[in-house]
Design an enzyme around this catalytic site. Structure first.
Site, mmCIF file in Angstrom:
data_model
loop_
_atom_site.group_PDB
_atom_site.id
_atom_site.type_symbol
_atom_site.label_atom_id
_atom_site.label_comp_id
_atom_site.label_asym_id
_atom_site.label_seq_id
_atom_site.Cartn_x
_atom_site.Cartn_y
_atom_site.Cartn_z
ATOM 1 C CG ASP A 90 69.141 37.007 -92.535
ATOM 2 O OD1 ASP A 90 69.177 35.792 -92.286
ATOM 3 O OD2 ASP A 90 68.884 37.868 -91.682
ATOM 4 C CB SER A 91 66.675 32.598 -93.667
ATOM 5 O OG SER A 91 66.620 32.950 -92.287
ATOM 6 N N GLY A 92 65.630 35.661 -93.277
ATOM 7 C CA GLY A 92 64.505 36.443 -92.800
ATOM 8 C C GLY A 92 63.889 35.899 -91.534
ATOM 9 N N GLY A 93 64.548 34.900 -90.916
ATOM 10 C CA GLY A 93 64.018 34.341 -89.684
ATOM 11 C C GLY A 93 63.812 35.388 -88.607
ATOM 12 C CG ASP A 144 68.182 31.624 -87.669
ATOM 13 O OD1 ASP A 144 67.577 32.232 -88.586
ATOM 14 O OD2 ASP A 144 68.886 32.214 -86.847
ATOM 15 C CD GLN A 199 70.072 31.881 -83.259
ATOM 16 O OE1 GLN A 199 70.247 32.411 -82.157
ATOM 17 N NE2 GLN A 199 69.864 32.600 -84.358
ATOM 18 N N GLY A 226 71.830 35.484 -82.996
ATOM 19 C CA GLY A 226 71.280 35.686 -81.668
ATOM 20 C C GLY A 226 72.129 36.529 -80.747
ATOM 21 C CG ASP A 276 74.625 41.645 -91.388
ATOM 22 O OD1 ASP A 276 73.536 42.251 -91.347
ATOM 23 O OD2 ASP A 276 74.857 40.635 -90.683
ATOM 24 C CB CYS A 314 86.998 60.944 -94.093
ATOM 25 S SG CYS A 314 85.973 59.931 -95.187
ATOM 26 C CB CYS A 316 84.165 59.655 -98.297
ATOM 27 S SG CYS A 316 83.316 60.906 -97.296
ATOM 28 C CB CYS A 319 85.203 64.040 -95.984
ATOM 29 S SG CYS A 319 84.288 63.315 -94.601
ATOM 30 C CG HIS A 345 81.214 60.146 -93.837
ATOM 31 N ND1 HIS A 345 82.562 60.446 -93.959
ATOM 32 C CD2 HIS A 345 80.997 59.846 -92.524
ATOM 33 C CE1 HIS A 345 83.135 60.319 -92.767
ATOM 34 N NE2 HIS A 345 82.217 59.964 -91.884
#
Length: 381
Positions: A90-93, A144, A199, A226, A276, A314, A316, A319, A345
């Site tokens: 990510d750009s970090g905007g 952005d 946006q 956004g 994400d 689950c 995992c 669990c 988990h």
């Protein structure tokens, strides 16, 4: 490169494959967030074991610490953090606008003070692309301007038009960099992908305008930014649905910062390919686990003598080996193992959810999957 494989017959949900320099990614996918070059509490080996195909890091944070010189000397972000698979940066905007102590947003870029040490910086769209070139990420995001909710239409329009201008500048510099590298090195080294970001806040005409301006540009994919910034869920869903109807169908579509399991399911149905969110590890570090029957907060007294796993459904590591009572004990005694186990988990839960989603789409069984998942998840919650 992105290949659209199948669209579910009763919805807009779709299967695809994203091919990057560091491997292939099956979509729809969830990207675990490693903001500062690490997924909190989880090692790269554990991520691989859980089947993570791609992770996300943040150019803003890495620019501030440890800095580009160190990462470049290490051979790029993949080597620095020992992650062999694809990375989206990510750009970090959003972080600049939400974390920086003081900031001035101008057409040429953003002037800000670091939230870490107060030092002043100027980042232009071109700078942000150069930072991500040094990082060596497989997918880059342009700078952005993200606005919060509620936001006046005038403010949202200025930010949207600035985002479009920055997108054009980012695309130009990215293509120039790729051409230069291709002349001196292999084509494989040159090919970093770049997505455009839509946006426009919750204003439909601004979103339409932004999509119509970005769609003809030669981006490798498109992101919807956004959303999940404080607006009601119905507005989020409407915004996502609107944008997806206007963006190219043959390109991957990424919904930034989403989200909760129920939000992911709703967005997949509309045709989102990539997600994400910090939720799995953030909730896990605070003792909240996602299960097939909703969320549970394992530090609560109700689990003091509960010798069942977090989620009986689950498979995992957590669990299979530990009980709710033991996990509660770890949190109450502030043992770091507790948060690691719940984070692991939660990541398994999210990645398994995406696997089940892909299976349902492939079998044209989306309606049954969605109804069954949400009924169980909401009933337990």
């Amino acid at each position: 490169m992105f290949t659209l494989i199948h669209t579910e017959k009763n919805s807009r949900a779709r299967l695809g494959k994203l091919i990057t320099l560091h491997g292939e990614v099956d979509t729809p996918c969830f990207m675990t967030v490693g903001t500062q070059g690490t997924v909190k509490a989880i090692s790269p080996r554990e991520l691989e074991a859980e089947g993570a195909q791609i992770i996300l890091s943040n150019a803003y944070h890495l620019f501030l610490r440890p800095g580009m010189e160190i990462i470049a000397e290490a051979g790029g972000l993949h080597k620095f953090m020992s992650w062999p698979g694809p990375i989206l940066t990510d750009s970090g905007g959003y972080q600049i606008f939400s974390l920086a102590l003081l900031r001035k947003v101008k057409d040429h870029g953003v002037e800000f003070q670091s939230h870490i040490d107060g030092l002043k910086h100027l980042l232009t769209p071109e700078d942000v692309i150069e930072i991500q070139r040094v990082l060596g990420s497989d997918i880059m995001m342009p700078l952005d301007e993200c606005v919060h909710y509620p936001c006046s239409k005038d403010h949202a329009e200025v930010a949207m038009r600035r985002t479009i201008d920055w997108a054009e500048r980012s695309l130009k510099i990215a293509k120039s960099q790729n051409r230069k590298i291709a002349k001196s090195q292999s084509h494989k080294v040159a090919r970093q992908m770049l997505f455009g970001i839509v946006q426009g806040a919750t204003y439909e005409d601004l979103r339409r305008d932004c999509c119509s301006r970005l769609a003809p540009m030669d981006f490798d994919g498109f992101a919807i930014g956004g959303v999940s910034v404080g607006e009601p869920k119905d507005l989020s869903y409407n915004t996502v649905k609107l944008c997806l109807g206007l963006l190219p169908q043959e390109k991957p579509r990424y919904l930034m910062g989403v989200g909760l399991p129920e939000d992911i399911v709703e967005a997949v149905e509309q045709g989102v390919d990539m997600f994400d969110c910090v939720v799995p590890t953030r909730y896990g570090r605070n003792g909240t686990a996602f299960t097939s029957r909703g969320k549970i907060t394992v530090r609560n007294a109700a689990y003091a003598k509960d010798f069942s796993p977090l989620d009986p459904s689950c498979s995992c590591y957590t669990c299979r080996n530990f009980t709710r009572a033991y996990l509660r004990h770890l949190f109450n005694t502030e043992e770091i193992l507790g948060l690691r186990l719940v984070c692991q988990h939660n990541i398994h839960f999210y990645l398994e959810l995406m696997r089940r989603i892909r299976q349902a789409i492939a079998a044209d069984g989306w309606k049954e999957f969605k109804e069954g998942f949400l009924a169980a998840y909401n009933r337990g919650a």
